[in-house]
Design an enzyme around this catalytic site. Structure first.
Site, short mmCIF file in Angstrom:
data_model
loop_
_atom_site.label_atom_id
_atom_site.label_comp_id
_atom_site.label_asym_id
_atom_site.label_seq_id
_atom_site.Cartn_x
_atom_site.Cartn_y
_atom_site.Cartn_z
N LYS A 51 0.84 -1.20 0.00
CA LYS A 51 0.00 0.00 0.00
C LYS A 51 0.87 1.25 0.00
CE LYS A 51 -3.63 2.04 2.89
NZ LYS A 51 -4.60 1.76 3.97
N GLU A 86 10.52 -4.56 4.71
CA GLU A 86 10.66 -5.96 4.28
C GLU A 86 10.36 -6.10 2.79
OE1 GLU A 86 8.96 -4.89 6.87
OE2 GLU A 86 9.11 -6.25 8.60
N GLY A 88 -4.91 -2.49 5.44
CA GLY A 88 -4.11 -3.62 4.97
C GLY A 88 -4.77 -4.96 5.20
N ARG A 89 -5.25 -5.19 6.42
CA ARG A 89 -5.82 -6.50 6.75
C ARG A 89 -7.23 -6.68 6.21
NH1 ARG A 89 -4.81 -3.27 10.91
NH2 ARG A 89 -6.43 -2.61 12.33
N GLU A 115 -4.83 -7.76 15.12
CA GLU A 115 -4.37 -6.40 14.82
C GLU A 115 -5.54 -5.42 14.93
OE1 GLU A 115 -0.80 -4.78 12.08
OE2 GLU A 115 -2.41 -5.73 10.96
N HIS A 156 -4.40 -34.64 16.90
CA HIS A 156 -3.28 -35.48 17.35
C HIS A 156 -2.20 -34.64 18.00
CE1 HIS A 156 -4.87 -39.09 15.32
NE2 HIS A 156 -5.47 -38.16 14.59
N LYS A 199 9.29 -1.15 14.70
CA LYS A 199 9.80 -0.78 13.37
C LYS A 199 10.81 0.34 13.49
CE LYS A 199 5.59 -1.22 10.59
NZ LYS A 199 4.69 -0.45 9.75
C1 G6Q Z 1 -2.60 -4.16 8.15
C2 G6Q Z 1 -1.37 -3.47 8.44
C3 G6Q Z 1 -0.10 -4.14 7.93
C4 G6Q Z 1 0.24 -3.82 6.50
C5 G6Q Z 1 1.69 -4.22 6.24
C6 G6Q Z 1 2.12 -3.98 4.82
O1 G6Q Z 1 -3.71 -3.78 8.42
O2 G6Q Z 1 -1.48 -2.17 8.07
O3 G6Q Z 1 -0.10 -5.54 8.09
O4 G6Q Z 1 -0.62 -4.47 5.63
O5 G6Q Z 1 2.51 -3.52 7.12
O6 G6Q Z 1 2.00 -2.64 4.49
P1 G6Q Z 1 2.18 -2.16 3.02
O7 G6Q Z 1 1.10 -2.75 2.19
O8 G6Q Z 1 2.11 -0.66 3.07
O9 G6Q Z 1 3.54 -2.65 2.56
#
Ligand code: G6Q
Length: 545
Positions: A210, A216, A271-272, A357, A388, A508
C-alpha cells in the site's frame, strides 16, 4: 477525538450480562440440552451458503436478548451504517473504512468526501482482469519472449496474508500450469527458497505494498530486481517482470515499475481488509477474473446480511457476541479456529492478523484505558491434524477455549471414504467437547477406579460449527466477510478503534535505528538497555566468526 461515550461497563445491558453470566456459570451444556430437546434445531442461523450451529454454547435465549440490548445501547446499527457509508470511523487515522465498497455492485453509490468511489473500484477490477487474462492466456510475455509461468507476490502483513490464504483456499480453482509463490519475510531465506527453482525469464513479481515503503517488501523487491536482471541483463526487462499494487505512484515509478502496470487502491482500505482490493491481484491471476468476481459477490452477500439481518439471526453479530461472552464473562483468553478443510490451512494465520491487529487495543476511542479484556488470541490448525496434537488441552486442560469448527459437506477431492472419515471427526469433536464423558460412563466400561478421573471428560467446552456445501470462491468471500464483521461488532462493543495499528510502530522505528549499529565497521556506541546492548555486541562478534 470522539465524543465521550458511556463506558461499556456502565451500560445497563453490560450489568445485566454480568448478572446473567454469574447465574449461568454452573449450568452445563448437558443441562441446557436436557432442558430443551429442540435446542440443536433451534439455535442456528444462516447467511448465504453458511449454516452456523451455535447451540453448543453456554448461552440461553436470554443471553442473546441481552446482547441485542447491548447492541442497541452501543449504537451498533448506527456505527455499521457509518462504516458502510464512508464516514471516518477510523478516528485515530482520520480515515473511512470501506472494504465493503470493494465488493459493492457497479451501480452502488458510496461517497467519500463527496465523491462516489464505486466507479474507481470497478475500473481497477477491469484493469486487473485484463492483466490477469493476459498472464493466464500467455499473451503477456517476459522480456526474452517467453511465457510467464511463475508469479511471485512480494508483500507482508495485509499485503501477504490475504493473498496467500486465498490462493491456498481456492487452489482447486487455480490455473495449474502457473506456479504461485509468496515472499513476505525479510529473512533472505524466504526469497531464496521461493525462487530457487524458478527461471527469471518466466517469472513475474507482483510487488504488493500500500505504502511502497515497507522495509521488508522493499528489501525483497530490490533483491528480486537484482535476481531478475542478473539473467535478463537489461533495465528495460523490469517493465515486463514487475508490476505493482500500491497507493503510492511516486515510489512505484522510482523503483522502475511502469505506472501503467500499477494497480491502485485507496487509503480507506486497511491492509488486513485488502485481499479483495488490487492486493488480490495474485488471487485473480490464479483463479481468473470470473472466480475473483464470484468471491467478491460472496463478500457482498455477507455485507448485505450483516447490514440488514436482525441481531438474533445475524451471523457476524452472533459470532462477535459469543466472543465477548467468553472473553469478558468466562475468562477465556483464546479462540481456536479449526477448519476441517486442508485448503483452509492458512485461514487461522489470516484470522490472527484480522482479529488481533484489529482488536488488540486497550485505549477506547474516547481515550480511556479499558477495564475489561479486548481481542482474544486466535490460533488454530486444520482438523484432523490438530486432534493429534493440541486438542488434549482443549478437552482436558484447565482453560476454556471456545472453538470455531469450519467444515464442508462435499470434498473438492472426493477419494473413497476420506470425506466421511473427516466429517465424522467434525461431529465427534464438537460432541465430545460439549458433553464429555462422565465418571459413571467410564466406570461402566470397567475402568479401574484409580484411572477413572484421568479418563473422564468434563465436557462443557463450547464450539460453533460453520457448515457449507463446499468450498467455492463465493463461500470463501462469505467466510472472510463473516469474520471481518464479527471483528467489527466486537470493536464497537469494546469501544475501540479496530482499524488502526499503532502497536506495530515502535519496533519498526527501533529496528531502523539498530541497522547501522549492526553494520558499522567500527564498534558502535550503544545507548540501549544493558540487555539489548549485550545482545547486539554478541551478534556482532558471532557474525564475524
Ligand atoms: C494491516 C497493516 C499491515 C500492512 C503491512 C504492509 O492492516 O497495516 O499488516 O498491511 O505492514 O504494508 P504495506 O502494504 O504498506 O507494505
Amino acid at each position: 477525538m470522539s465524543a465521550t461515550l458511556t463506558p461499556l461497563t456502565d451500560l445497563p445491558a453490560w450489568k445485566d450480562l454480568s448478572a446473567h453470566a454469574a447465574a449461568l456459570q454452573s449450568t452445563t451444556l448437558r443441562d441446557l440440552f436436557a432442558q430443551d430437546p429442540t435446542r440443536g434445531t433451534r439455535l442456528h442461523a444462516t447467511a448465504g451458503d453458511l449454516y452456523l450451529d451455535y447451540s453448543k454454547h453456554r448461552i440461553t435465549d436470554e443471553t442473546l436478548a441481552i446482547f441485542a440490548q447491548l447492541a442497541e445501547q452501543s449504537n451498533l446499527r448506527a456505527s455499521t451504517e457509518a462504516m458502510f457509508t464512508g464516514q471516518k470511523i477510523n478516528i485515530t487515522e482520520g480515515r473511512a473504512v470501506l472494504h465493503t465498497a470493494l465488493r459493492a455492485p457497479a451501480d452502488s453509490v458510496v461517497l467519500v468526501d463527496g465523491e462516489n468511489v464505486i466507479p474507481g473500484v470497478h475500473a481497477v477490477l477491469d484493469k486487473m482482469a485484463a492483466f490477469a487474462d493476459s498472464i493466464r492466456s500467455g499473451t503477456w510475455l517476459g522480456y526474452t519472449g517467453k511465457r510467464i509461468r511463475n508469479i511471485v507476490n512480494i508483500g507482508i502483513g495485509g499485503s501477504d496474508l490475504g493473498p496467500v490464504m486465498a490462493y491456498e483456499a481456492l487452489k482447486h480453482y487455480s490455473q495449474r500450469d502457473l506456479t504461485f509463490r509468496f515472499v513476505s519475510n525479510v529473512d533472505g531465506t524466504d526469497f531464496a527458497e521461493a525462487v530457487h527453482d524458478l527461471d527469471p525469464e518466466e517469472t513475474l513479481f507482483i510487488v504488493a505494498s500500500k505504502t511502497f515503503t515497507t522495509l521488508e517488501t522493499m528489501a525483497n523487491a530490490h533483491t528480486a530486481r537484482v535476481w531478475s536482471l542478473a539473467k535478463l541483463q537489461h533495465q528495460a526487462a523490469v517493465a515486463r517482470h514487475f508490476v505493482a499494487v500500491s497507493t503510492n505512484a511516486g515510489e512505484v515509478a522510482k523503483f522502475g515499475i511502469d505506472t501503467a502496470n500499477m494497480f491502485g487502491f485507496w487509503d480507506w482500505v486497511g491492509g488486513r481488509y485488502s485481499m479483495d482490493s488490487a492486493i488480490g491481484l495474485s488471487t485473480m491471476v490464479a483463479l481468473g477474473p470470473d472466480n475473483f468476481r464470484k468471491m467478491l459477490a460472496g463478500f457482498h452477500t455477507m455485507d448485505v446480511h450483516f447490514r440488514t439481518a436482525p441481531w438474533g439471526q445475524n451471523l457476524p453479530f452472533l459470532m462477535g457476541a459469543l466472543g465477548l461472552w467468553y472473553t469478558n464473562f468466562f475468562g477465556a483468553e483464546t479462540v481456536a479456529v479449526l477448519p476441517y478443510d486442508q485448503y483452509l490451512k492458512r485461514f487461522p494465520a489470516y484470522l490472527q492478523q484480522l482479529t488481533m491487529e484489529s482488536n488488540g487495543k486497550h485505549i477506547t476511542i474516547d481515550g480511556r484505558h479499558v477495564t475489561y479484556n479486548t481481542g482474544a488470541i486466535f490460533w488454530g490448525e486444520p482438523g484432523t491434524n490438530g486432534q493429534h496434537s493440541f486438542y488434549q488441552l482443549i478437552h482436558q486442560g484447565t482453560r476454556l477455549i471456545p472453538c470455531d469448527i469450519i467444515a464442508f459437506a462435499q470434498s473438492l477431492n472426493p477419494l473413497g471414504q476420506h470425506h466421511d472419515l473427516l466429517m465424522s471427526n467434525v461431529f465427534a469433536q464438537a460432541e465430545a467437547l460439549a458433553f464429555g464423558k462422565t465418571a459413571d460412563q467410564v466406570r461402566a466400561e470397567g475402568t479401574p477406579e484409580w484411572l477413572i478421573p484421568h479418563r473422564t471428560f468434563e465436557g462443557n467446552r463450547p464450539t460453533s460449527t460453520i457448515l457449507a456445501e463446499k468450498m467455492t470462491p463465493e463461500v470463501l468471500g462469505q467466510l472472510v466477510a463473516l469474520y471481518e464483521h464479527a471483528t467489527f461488532v466486537q470493536g464497537i462493543l469494546w469501544q475501540i478503534d479496530s482499524f488502526d495499528q499503532w502497536g506495530v510502530e515502535l519496533g519498526k522505528k527501533l529496528a531502523v535505528q539498530i541497522i547501522p549499529e549492526l553494520e558499522s565497521a567500527t564498534e558502535p556506541t550503544l545507548n540501549h538497555d544493558s540487555s539489548t546492548n549485550t545482545l547486539i555486541r554478541r551478534y556482532r562478534a558471532l557474525k564475524r566468526k
